[in-house]
Scaffold this active site. Structure first.
Site, PDB file in Angstrom:
ATOM      1  N   HIS B 173       0.844  -1.209   0.000  1.00 23.48           N
ATOM      2  CA  HIS B 173       0.000   0.000   0.000  1.00 23.48           C
ATOM      3  C   HIS B 173       0.874   1.252   0.000  1.00 23.48           C
ATOM      4  O   HIS B 173       0.685   2.164  -0.819  1.00 23.48           O
ATOM      5  CB  HIS B 173      -0.899  -0.032   1.244  1.00 23.48           C
ATOM      6  CG  HIS B 173      -1.714   1.209   1.468  1.00 23.48           C
ATOM      7  ND1 HIS B 173      -3.088   1.245   1.333  1.00 23.48           N
ATOM      8  CD2 HIS B 173      -1.352   2.468   1.846  1.00 23.48           C
ATOM      9  CE1 HIS B 173      -3.524   2.459   1.597  1.00 23.48           C
ATOM     10  NE2 HIS B 173      -2.491   3.233   1.925  1.00 23.48           N
ATOM     11  N   GLU B 174       1.847   1.291   0.899  1.00 16.83           N
ATOM     12  CA  GLU B 174       2.670   2.494   1.032  1.00 16.83           C
ATOM     13  C   GLU B 174       3.528   2.724  -0.208  1.00 16.83           C
ATOM     14  O   GLU B 174       3.621   3.847  -0.707  1.00 16.83           O
ATOM     15  CB  GLU B 174       3.556   2.394   2.278  1.00 16.83           C
ATOM     16  CG  GLU B 174       2.786   2.441   3.579  1.00 16.83           C
ATOM     17  CD  GLU B 174       1.874   3.650   3.690  1.00 16.83           C
ATOM     18  OE1 GLU B 174       2.210   4.716   3.157  1.00 16.83           O
ATOM     19  OE2 GLU B 174       0.802   3.514   4.288  1.00 16.83           O
ATOM     20  N   HIS B 177       1.689   4.291  -2.990  1.00 18.23           N
ATOM     21  CA  HIS B 177       1.558   5.759  -2.952  1.00 18.23           C
ATOM     22  C   HIS B 177       2.690   6.399  -3.755  1.00 18.23           C
ATOM     23  O   HIS B 177       2.505   7.439  -4.399  1.00 18.23           O
ATOM     24  CB  HIS B 177       1.590   6.266  -1.513  1.00 18.23           C
ATOM     25  CG  HIS B 177       0.273   6.167  -0.800  1.00 18.23           C
ATOM     26  ND1 HIS B 177      -0.897   6.644  -1.347  1.00 18.23           N
ATOM     27  CD2 HIS B 177      -0.062   5.649   0.419  1.00 18.23           C
ATOM     28  CE1 HIS B 177      -1.897   6.417  -0.499  1.00 18.23           C
ATOM     29  NE2 HIS B 177      -1.424   5.804   0.574  1.00 18.23           N
ATOM     30  N   TYR B 188      -4.367  14.269  -2.908  1.00 18.55           N
ATOM     31  CA  TYR B 188      -4.787  13.547  -1.700  1.00 18.55           C
ATOM     32  C   TYR B 188      -5.857  14.340  -0.951  1.00 18.55           C
ATOM     33  O   TYR B 188      -5.651  14.857   0.142  1.00 18.55           O
ATOM     34  CB  TYR B 188      -3.574  13.312  -0.814  1.00 18.55           C
ATOM     35  CG  TYR B 188      -3.699  12.130   0.116  1.00 18.55           C
ATOM     36  CD1 TYR B 188      -3.738  10.832  -0.373  1.00 18.55           C
ATOM     37  CD2 TYR B 188      -3.779  12.312   1.494  1.00 18.55           C
ATOM     38  CE1 TYR B 188      -3.847   9.755   0.472  1.00 18.55           C
ATOM     39  CE2 TYR B 188      -3.884  11.244   2.359  1.00 18.55           C
ATOM     40  CZ  TYR B 188      -3.914   9.962   1.836  1.00 18.55           C
ATOM     41  OH  TYR B 188      -4.017   8.889   2.684  1.00 18.55           O
ATOM     42  N   GLU B 197      -6.036   6.478  -2.231  1.00 14.06           N
ATOM     43  CA  GLU B 197      -6.041   5.472  -1.170  1.00 14.06           C
ATOM     44  C   GLU B 197      -6.436   4.096  -1.703  1.00 14.06           C
ATOM     45  O   GLU B 197      -5.842   3.072  -1.361  1.00 14.06           O
ATOM     46  CB  GLU B 197      -7.032   5.879  -0.068  1.00 14.06           C
ATOM     47  CG  GLU B 197      -6.410   6.603   1.081  1.00 14.06           C
ATOM     48  CD  GLU B 197      -5.240   5.830   1.671  1.00 14.06           C
ATOM     49  OE1 GLU B 197      -5.418   4.665   2.051  1.00 14.06           O
ATOM     50  OE2 GLU B 197      -4.133   6.387   1.727  1.00 14.06           O
ATOM     51  N   ASP B 270      -9.673  13.729   7.838  1.00  9.31           N
ATOM     52  CA  ASP B 270      -8.995  12.732   7.013  1.00  9.31           C
ATOM     53  C   ASP B 270      -8.942  13.162   5.545  1.00  9.31           C
ATOM     54  O   ASP B 270      -9.219  12.374   4.647  1.00  9.31           O
ATOM     55  CB  ASP B 270      -9.696  11.362   7.183  1.00  9.31           C
ATOM     56  CG  ASP B 270      -8.990  10.234   6.463  1.00  9.31           C
ATOM     57  OD1 ASP B 270      -7.763  10.310   6.296  1.00  9.31           O
ATOM     58  OD2 ASP B 270      -9.684   9.270   6.065  1.00  9.31           O
ATOM     59  N   HIS B 275      -9.632   7.761   3.648  1.00  8.63           N
ATOM     60  CA  HIS B 275      -9.564   6.365   4.085  1.00  8.63           C
ATOM     61  C   HIS B 275     -10.956   5.769   4.277  1.00  8.63           C
ATOM     62  O   HIS B 275     -11.084   4.591   4.619  1.00  8.63           O
ATOM     63  CB  HIS B 275      -8.787   6.231   5.401  1.00  8.63           C
ATOM     64  CG  HIS B 275      -7.333   6.530   5.261  1.00  8.63           C
ATOM     65  ND1 HIS B 275      -6.800   7.770   5.460  1.00  8.63           N
ATOM     66  CD2 HIS B 275      -6.285   5.734   4.917  1.00  8.63           C
ATOM     67  CE1 HIS B 275      -5.492   7.748   5.263  1.00  8.63           C
ATOM     68  NE2 HIS B 275      -5.148   6.516   4.918  1.00  8.63           N
TER      69      HIS B 275
HETATM   70 ZN   LIG Z   1      -2.492   5.249   2.201  1.00  9.02          ZN
END
Ligand SMILES: [Zn+2]
Lengths: 117, 352
Positions: B173-174, B177, B188, B197, B270, B275
């Site tokens: 996931h990271e 990005h 974002y 996301e 957020d 998310h």
């Molecule tokens: Zn993320």
């Protein structure tokens, strides 16, 4: 003083987990020394540049954040009524907003985590 | 859990090199490459021959350069917040006595391998970028982050969350990005942020499925299942197959993710609920992968990857714009039936 905080709450959102965490402290539960420290920390965190992460406070259109950085909302309740200060995203790994971080450390030490409603 | 890379390619020459040979090789090389490719790859080849989606590979690079290999370096912040910290494992180095170091090293390798072997991508920037990660960042830091240049992992709070190196899908996931940063550059915030996301969740899950050799039917479609502790009331951070059902916790509340546009959450927190609303495109991807069947990275993953690289997908793309890009990608690579499957999924979640 009438403008002294009664309760300070920080809500954290974001992070890869995407969960909200809430920490709060009641001033009446603190010693005189701790209360004075809290007043200093709140004043520093409410200073506009610190609270907005360098951007003008309460800008109408937020700018895009950094992926999976935490965002913090600080709420300070006073005798004179509620006041809310919204902070911008805090990039823990790049540009921490020290004043907010120190206040959060205080809340983690002397306050209580709250359930997210 | 220990993840070992699967052996996805039956042929010793990876598909992206075969594709490059078709594009840039001599007539003889091209014939050989076409014969070598499987049916699935041949369908993809139609796209390669007609579409400009991927930059051409210089012919010299094909013969002169070996298969891309990761260049990983792991650092230890030792509980401090100074980056990068002390170097503890370099590429090819012996495993550490520290589990987090090895999880980060293996997770970075699995992610690199999935992008290379399934999508023909050479690291985050598709240009061989070295992968750097710092573990044990801060005190009880319950997060993992791509900071634009490197990965950073916390140890978790020890009650709800353990080390964020424990979930390979979170590592994927990271790093995704980073891929998005180099491709569509999705802003974002609000829908484009939720899409950003979601892309990270989709490819994070694909990295895990690829490493385990799972089919779409075998996958758990969960994000962060391996980093939550017994104190956490739930199975994971997010469920891609059933958004909103991953947890119901006395401290954290209930998983707020919607599964359809009808329940889209408008919020200032957020970054506009990135998310939260990612649950909608997450479910669309899961529906497509499950309906197409087999290994998710082969068709569904390729469709999503091509959409991410579509010239019409940019910083302000919203769900519907990305859905259209996946329709184009599906049609181009796999034809009418796949395109209809993709349309059906986006319709199910209320985007189209
Ligand atoms: Zn993320």
């Amino acid at each position: 003083m009438s403008s002294d905080p009664l309760r300070v709450t920080i809500t954290r959102s974001g992070g890869v987990a995407g969960v909200r965490r809430v920490w709060s402290v009641e001033v009446r539960s603190l010693s005189a020394e701790q209360s004075a420290e809290l007043r200093r920390l709140v004043a520093a965190a409410e200073e506009p540049r610190a609270a907005a992460g360098g951007a003008p406070p309460n800008s109408s259109r937020p700018s895009p954040g950094v992926p999976d950085a935490f965002s913090y909302t600080m709420e300070v309740e006073r005798r004179t009524g509620h006041r809310r200060t919204v902070t911008g995203p805090v990039t823990d790994t790049a540009a921490p907003i020290e004043a907010v971080r120190r206040l959060l450390d205080f809340l983690r030490t002397y306050g209580t985590p709250k359930a997210v409603g | 859990m220990s993840y070992r890379p699967a052996q996805p390619a039956q042929c010793i020459i990876p598909p992206y090199l075969l594709e490059a040979l078709v594009r840039n090789g001599t007539a003889e090389q091209r014939d050989w490459a076409l014969r070598t490719l499987s049916l699935d790859a041949s369908l993809r080849m139609a796209r390669v021959l007609s579409g400009p989606a991927r930059p051409p590979v210089a012919p010299g690079r094909l013969t002169a350069q070996p298969r891309p290999q990761p260049q990983r370096t792991i650092f230890d912040a030792q509980g401090n917040e100074t980056l990068p910290g002390r170097e503890v494992r370099a590429e090819g180095g012996s495993p550490s006595a520290d589990v987090a170091v090895n999880e980060a090293y293996d997770g970075l390798g699995d992610t690199f391998g999935c992008y290379r072997d399934a999508f023909g991508r050479d690291s985050i920037d598709d240009a061989g970028m070295p992968l750097r990660a710092t573990v044990h960042f801060g005190q009880a830091w319950d997060n993992a982050q791509w900071n634009g240049e490197a990965m950073v992992f916390g140890d978790g709070d020890g009650t709800l969350f353990g080390s964020f190196t424990a979930s390979i899908d979170v590592i994927g996931h990271e790093l995704t990005h980073g891929v998005t940063q180099y491709e569509a550059g999705l802003a974002y915030l609000d829908q484009s942020g939720a899409l950003n996301e979601s892309i990270s969740d989709c490819f994070g899950s694909l990295v895990k499925q690829f490493a385990l050799g799972q089919t779409a039917a075998q996958a758990d479609w969960l994000i962060g299942a391996d980093l939550v502790l017994p104190g956490f009331h739930g199975s994971a951070l997010r469920s891609m197959s059933a958004p909103g059902t991953a947890y119901d916790d006395p401290v954290l509340g209930k998983d707020p993710q919607p599964a359809t546009m009808r329940d889209y959450v408008s919020t200032a927190q957020d970054n506009g609920g990135v998310h939260i609303n990612s649950g909608i495109p997450n479910r669309a991807f899961c529906l497509v992968a499950t309906a197409l069947g087999g290994h998710s990275w082969e068709q569904a993953g390729t469709i999503w990857y091509d959409a991410l690289r579509d010239a019409r997908v940019g910083p302000n793309t919203r769900f519907a714009g990305f859905a259209q890009a996946t329709l184009r990608a599906a049609q181009h690579a796999y034809g009418d039936a796949a395109s209809a499957t993709v349309r059906s999924a986006w319709t199910d979640v209320g985007v189209l």
